[in-house]
Every structure is written in structure tokens, then in C-alpha cells.
Design a protein around this motif. Structure first.
Motif, PDB file in Angstrom:
ATOM      1  N   LEU A 236       5.788   0.452   4.707  1.00 53.96           N
ATOM      2  CA  LEU A 236       6.888   0.651   5.511  1.00 53.96           C
ATOM      3  C   LEU A 236       7.477   1.929   5.377  1.00 53.96           C
ATOM      4  O   LEU A 236       7.386   2.677   4.297  1.00 53.96           O
ATOM      5  CB  LEU A 236       7.994  -0.347   4.999  1.00 53.96           C
ATOM      6  N   THR A 237       8.409   2.455   6.143  1.00 48.92           N
ATOM      7  CA  THR A 237       8.524   3.758   6.118  1.00 48.92           C
ATOM      8  C   THR A 237       9.793   4.082   5.198  1.00 48.92           C
ATOM      9  O   THR A 237       9.895   5.068   4.635  1.00 48.92           O
ATOM     10  CB  THR A 237       9.321   4.286   7.693  1.00 48.92           C
ATOM     11  N   PRO A 243       2.365   5.897   1.105  1.00 44.62           N
ATOM     12  CA  PRO A 243       2.653   4.388   0.693  1.00 44.62           C
ATOM     13  C   PRO A 243       2.407   4.271  -1.053  1.00 44.62           C
ATOM     14  O   PRO A 243       1.971   5.325  -1.600  1.00 44.62           O
ATOM     15  CB  PRO A 243       1.043   3.893   1.191  1.00 44.62           C
ATOM     16  N   LYS A 244       3.126   3.078  -1.411  1.00 42.19           N
ATOM     17  CA  LYS A 244       2.984   2.733  -2.854  1.00 42.19           C
ATOM     18  C   LYS A 244       1.613   2.468  -3.298  1.00 42.19           C
ATOM     19  O   LYS A 244       0.552   2.337  -2.469  1.00 42.19           O
ATOM     20  CB  LYS A 244       3.621   1.467  -2.859  1.00 42.19           C
ATOM     21  N   THR A 245       1.184   2.758  -4.253  1.00 45.19           N
ATOM     22  CA  THR A 245      -0.217   2.366  -5.016  1.00 45.19           C
ATOM     23  C   THR A 245      -0.290   1.041  -6.092  1.00 45.19           C
ATOM     24  O   THR A 245       0.846   0.932  -6.484  1.00 45.19           O
ATOM     25  CB  THR A 245      -0.448   3.626  -5.793  1.00 45.19           C
ATOM     26  N   TYR A 260      -7.987   6.297  -0.193  1.00 43.76           N
ATOM     27  CA  TYR A 260      -7.534   5.018  -0.411  1.00 43.76           C
ATOM     28  C   TYR A 260      -7.454   4.251   1.142  1.00 43.76           C
ATOM     29  O   TYR A 260      -7.700   3.098   1.324  1.00 43.76           O
ATOM     30  CB  TYR A 260      -6.782   4.735  -1.449  1.00 43.76           C
ATOM     31  N   TRP A 261      -6.601   4.846   1.820  1.00 48.81           N
ATOM     32  CA  TRP A 261      -6.259   4.367   3.117  1.00 48.81           C
ATOM     33  C   TRP A 261      -6.980   4.701   4.184  1.00 48.81           C
ATOM     34  O   TRP A 261      -6.742   4.814   5.520  1.00 48.81           O
ATOM     35  CB  TRP A 261      -4.460   4.841   3.111  1.00 48.81           C
ATOM     36  N   HIS A 262      -8.352   4.934   3.761  1.00 45.52           N
ATOM     37  CA  HIS A 262      -9.380   5.345   4.955  1.00 45.52           C
ATOM     38  C   HIS A 262      -9.140   6.354   5.695  1.00 45.52           C
ATOM     39  O   HIS A 262      -9.430   6.223   6.801  1.00 45.52           O
ATOM     40  CB  HIS A 262      -9.848   4.030   5.386  1.00 45.52           C
ATOM     41  N   GLY A 263      -8.548   7.262   5.241  1.00 46.16           N
ATOM     42  CA  GLY A 263      -8.351   8.415   5.872  1.00 46.16           C
ATOM     43  C   GLY A 263      -7.282   8.776   6.810  1.00 46.16           C
ATOM     44  O   GLY A 263      -6.908   9.798   7.390  1.00 46.16           O
ATOM     45  N   GLU A 264      -6.205   7.789   6.693  1.00 44.29           N
ATOM     46  CA  GLU A 264      -5.048   7.771   7.790  1.00 44.29           C
ATOM     47  C   GLU A 264      -4.073   8.630   7.055  1.00 44.29           C
ATOM     48  O   GLU A 264      -3.888   8.404   6.046  1.00 44.29           O
ATOM     49  CB  GLU A 264      -4.824   6.283   7.992  1.00 44.29           C
ATOM     50  N   THR A 265      -3.372   9.324   8.073  1.00 49.04           N
ATOM     51  CA  THR A 265      -2.338  10.210   7.653  1.00 49.04           C
ATOM     52  C   THR A 265      -0.849   9.716   8.100  1.00 49.04           C
ATOM     53  O   THR A 265       0.213  10.176   7.676  1.00 49.04           O
ATOM     54  CB  THR A 265      -2.609  11.581   7.610  1.00 49.04           C
ATOM     55  N   GLY A 266      -1.043   9.205   9.230  1.00 48.04           N
ATOM     56  CA  GLY A 266       0.038   8.831   9.940  1.00 48.04           C
ATOM     57  C   GLY A 266       0.722   7.529   9.727  1.00 48.04           C
ATOM     58  O   GLY A 266       0.398   6.501  10.357  1.00 48.04           O
ATOM     59  N   PHE A 267       1.317   7.508   8.557  1.00 48.87           N
ATOM     60  CA  PHE A 267       1.906   6.100   8.044  1.00 48.87           C
ATOM     61  C   PHE A 267       3.035   5.461   8.959  1.00 48.87           C
ATOM     62  O   PHE A 267       4.146   6.353   8.985  1.00 48.87           O
ATOM     63  CB  PHE A 267       2.198   6.391   6.533  1.00 48.87           C
TER      64      PHE A 267
END
Length: 390
Positions: A236-237, A243-245, A260-267
Motif C-alpha cells: 500500500l502506498t 514495501p515492508k520486508t 525480492y519483488w522480481h524487479g518491479e520499482t513502480g510500487f
């Protein structure tokens, strides 16, 4: 500082540390049965709808009863040691165990709805065969395999034990010993650094087993782990820029989190840790989150208000793309759809009972009814949870 005051200070620190380590009590003072995933009230509603020929329950029931998992000629294939490597390679009893466990749950549902004792007897024979045989799970996928099978075993055993199906005390006790000694130790501590669907399913299985065993300590540990894993799985924004870990994972830096988030940077709201891996594994995580919350609700602890924003955003976010929306820049423009039969439980809880608008999720759920089984651990959710007010 005097020795007495030093000792007092040390004791105070130890008390604070123990409070941080030991999860707060969550288990109910009295466990409610049947109370793993489905309750008697829910199944009474389903039984009435099926007997009336009402949809979508009648169609979902027919789907289940025509499946090979509901065949009364099924013979279990227990093994002393189930060995499962990555993606079940090698597969030494992995598929057999998972499908026998889902079959036992399928038979338990069929027994409850039809009151045909043959289905109860078949569920009992499957569970007795495995509890007399299995001793261990091995290889790298052992925790996940144990969790997948454990979720279905707990559902089946809970229904058969608490609905007058005729399971002998000796059979119940041996099955309880199996869950306590073979399954629970493999999953209760979680796997913080793995993809999140692992630990979520491990906690779903741990919770179900804890209810069946009336094990308050295991229940409390599962709830404590779940409460940290869900925020580390669905973004969540309000979480901030990253993100939390998962606690204890060692995933600390920005680069580690992005990997860990498979390369995504646009949360964005509703993105899951495995979205850019594929939607199928993401669906496993979503399924276990909702199923876990169902069990706690049946035990008098409604955890849905704690997770409703994350769960509704995750379901709606992925539903958009399952319905055909282009990914745009999500996952570098490439997504692997295939969420699976996993939305009915969460949708019924959030939209049905709590009245939260979920337009995209509603479209997808209604389009895909009846939801069947993924042959791993999710099964017959349209039958048990569609529009179920109980």
C-alpha cells in the motif's frame, strides 16, 4: 549501581525482550468446531441452496461431484517419505499426497451435503491410510509441500471429526499425531526469505492444524507470523517508498527489496511481491490470506478489518489485468496471467459481508464461476463461499 539494582534492571530488559519475542495471545478460550475454513452454518446454507437447485451452488456442486477427486473408487497412495524438489522435481509422492488430501476434503464436503455415509467412509479411509504411513517430507520443497497438503488435511479432518461421520477415536488420535509430529514442525516457523506464497500457505496450514489439535501456542504463532507477512506481501502506498520486508528475512537494502519483488520499482496499491513473477503464485498467496482470515473468524477473531485494504486492493488490481487490461509499464510490460480459482472467499468476505465495492473483482468472479480446484490446496470455493452470508 548496586547489585540489587543491576539485577532489577536486567530483569526489566528481559521482560521487555520476552514481550517482543512472544506473540500476543490470539487463540480463543474455547475452540469452535467445525471451524477450519468453513463452519457448520456456512455448509448448512450451501446444503440448502444445492438441494433447492439454486445457482451458482448447484452448478458448483455438480462440478465437484463429477470430478475424479469425488470418485468413491479412489484408492489412496500413501508414502512413508514424500520427496519434493523444486517444482516437484523429483516428485516422489508429491502429487499423490496433495491430491489425496484434496480428495479427503472433497469427500468430507460431499458427506456433509448428501449425508451419504459412503463419502465419509472414503474420506476416513484416505486419512487413515496416510496417518498410518507417512513419516517425513524431504528435499527443498518439503515446507511448501507440507503446507499444501496440510491445509487440505486440516479441512477434511475437522469436518469429518465434528459432523458425526463415524471416525474412530483411534483414527482421530493417529491422524492428530501425524499432524502434530510430521506436519506442524515443518511449517510453523515459516520461511521468511522465500517468495511470500510459501509462508502464507504455511501459516494457513499451521492455523488449521492448530484448530484441529486445539493447540493454542501454534495458533498464536501462526497469527503473529501472518500479521507481519501480509504487509510484506501486498503493498500500500501508506507503507512508504518501498514495501515492508518479512521480519527475519535479511532483505534490508533497496536493491535487495527490488530483487525480492522480481524487479518491479513502480510500487502501487495492490501490487504483490510475486506479481512480476506470475499471477499464479500471487493467487496462491491471495488464497491463503483469505482462507486464514476465514478460520480466525470462525474462532471468534475477525482479522479481516486488519487486512481488508491490502486484500481488496490486491484482488482488484490483479482482476483488472485478468480481465484484459494492458500492463503498460507494470513488470516491464510483461505479465503472466493465470490467477487461478482463488478469489471467491475474499470477495464474499469483503464485498458480501462487509459491503466494500469491488467492481473488477466482482466481474472476474462472476465470469469464472464455478471456481474449481488448482489441484494443490484451493478447492471448491464457489460451492462453499459464493454469496454465503453465514
Amino acid at each position: 549501581m548496586s547489585p540489587a539494582r543491576l539485577l532489577s534492571a536486567v530483569c526489566a530488559v528481559l521482560v521487555l525482550l520476552s514481550a517482543a519475542i512472544v506473540p500476543a495471545a490470539a487463540a480463543p478460550p474455547t475452540f469452535r468446531h467445525p471451524g477450519v475454513f468453513v463452519s457448520a452454518a456456512q455448509l448448512d446454507f450451501v446444503r440448502g441452496r444445492v438441494n433447492a437447485g439454486a445457482q451458482p451452488w448447484a452448478g458448483a456442486y455438480n462440478q465437484m461431484m463429477s470430478h475424479s477427486l469425488a470418485s468413491l473408487s479412489r484408492n489412496p497412495k500413501p508414502r512413508a517419505v514424500v520427496e519434493c524438489g523444486p517444482y516437484s522435481k523429483p516428485n516422489l509422492g508429491c502429487t499423490d499426497e496433495r491430491q489425496d488430501a484434496i480428495a479427503a476434503y472433497t469427500m468430507a464436503l460431499a458427506w456433509y451435503i448428501t449425508r451419504d455415509s459412503r463419502y465419509a467412509a472414503k474420506a476416513i479411509s484416505i486419512m487413515d491410510a496416510w496417518s498410518a504411513t507417512i513419516r517425513d517430507h524431504t528435499n527443498s520443497n518439503a515446507p511448501l509441500q507440507t503446507a499444501w497438503a496440510g491445509t487440505s488435511w486440516a479441512k477434511a479432518a475437522e469436518l469429518i471429526r465434528h459432523t458425526g461421520a463415524g471416525w474412530s477415536p483411534a483414527g482421530v488420535n493417529r491422524f492428530a499425531t501425524m499432524l502434530r509430529e510430521v506436519y506442524l514442525p515443518e511449517i510453523i516457523n515459516g520461511r521468511a526469505a522465500t517468495n511470500g506464497n510459501w509462508e502464507l500457505t504455511m501459516m494457513e496450514a499451521s492455523l488449521g492444524i492448530a484448530v484441529f489439535l486445539e493447540d493454542r501456542s501454534a495458533y498464536d504463532r501462526a497469527v503473529a507470523k501472518f500479521r507481519t507477512r501480509v504487509p510484506a506481501y501486498i503493498y500500500l502506498t501508506s507503507d512508504g517508498a518501498l514495501p515492508k520486508t518479512p521480519p527475519g528475512s535479511g532483505i534490508d537494502t533497496r536493491d535487495e527489496i527490488i530483487r525480492y519483488w522480481h524487479g518491479e520499482t513502480g510500487f502501487v496499491n495492490g501490487l504483490a511481491q510475486e506479481t512480476c513473477r506470475d499471477f499464479t503464485h500471487t493467487g496462491y498467496g491471495i488464497a491463503s490470506i483469505a482462507s486464514f482470515a476465514e478460520t480466525t473468524r470462525h474462532q471468534g477473531q475477525d482479522i479481516y478489518p486488519e487486512i481488508q485494504d491490502r486484500l481488496r486492493h490486491a484482488m482488484g488490481f490483479h482482476a483488472r489485468f485478468e480481465l484484459g487490461e494492458s500492463p503498460g509499464g507494470l513488470c516491464d510490460g510483461t505479465i503472466k496471467r493465470g490467477l487461478g480459482p482463488v478469489l471467491e472467499v475474499g470477495y464474499n468476505a469483503l464485498a458480501g459481508r462487509m459491503g466494500i465495492p469491488m467492481n473488477n473483482t466482482q466481474r472476474l468472479v462472476e465470469q469464472r464461476r464455478p471456481e474449481g480446484t488448482n489441484m494443490l490446496f484451493a478447492a471448491w470455493q464457489t460451492l462453499t463461499h459464493a454469496n454465503n452470508p453465514a
